[in-house]
Design a protein around this motif. Structure first.
Motif, PDB file in Angstrom:
ATOM      1  N   LYS A  48     -86.312  12.723 -35.020  1.00  0.00           N
ATOM      2  CA  LYS A  48     -85.629  13.014 -36.275  1.00  0.00           C
ATOM      3  C   LYS A  48     -86.432  14.062 -37.023  1.00  0.00           C
ATOM      4  O   LYS A  48     -87.660  13.998 -37.077  1.00  0.00           O
ATOM      5  CB  LYS A  48     -85.514  11.763 -37.151  1.00  0.00           C
ATOM      6  N   ASN A  53     -81.761  14.586 -39.342  1.00  0.00           N
ATOM      7  CA  ASN A  53     -80.973  14.918 -38.151  1.00  0.00           C
ATOM      8  C   ASN A  53     -81.667  14.379 -36.911  1.00  0.00           C
ATOM      9  O   ASN A  53     -82.890  14.460 -36.786  1.00  0.00           O
ATOM     10  CB  ASN A  53     -80.783  16.432 -38.030  1.00  0.00           C
ATOM     11  N   THR A  54     -80.873  13.855 -35.982  1.00  0.00           N
ATOM     12  CA  THR A  54     -81.418  13.279 -34.750  1.00  0.00           C
ATOM     13  C   THR A  54     -81.207  14.257 -33.598  1.00  0.00           C
ATOM     14  O   THR A  54     -80.143  14.819 -33.443  1.00  0.00           O
ATOM     15  CB  THR A  54     -80.706  11.950 -34.434  1.00  0.00           C
TER      16      THR A  54
END
Length: 58
Positions: A48, A53-54
């Motif tokens: 992350k 956001n991954t």
């Protein structure tokens, strides 16, 4: 208690392992194919960033 008995259909036959150890490229490919899912799992990481956001990376 964990079940330590492995099913024989998940194991590679000894002649394939022996042939790969002796340099048989077909046997080596069979071993790599057998373990390709495991190798892919070990090679990927999920990260992350600061924004949350991954990402999945290799």
């Amino acid at each position: 208690m964990m079940n330590t008995v492995r099913k024989s259909e998940n194991l590679l036959p000894f002649p394939v392992i022996s042939a790969a150890a002796n340099g048989d490229t077909t046997a080596m490919c069979a071993i790599l194919k057998h373990y390709e899912g495991y190798i892919a799992k070990l090679c990927t990481r999920t990260l992350k960033d600061d924004a949350g956001n991954t990402y999945t990376i290799i």
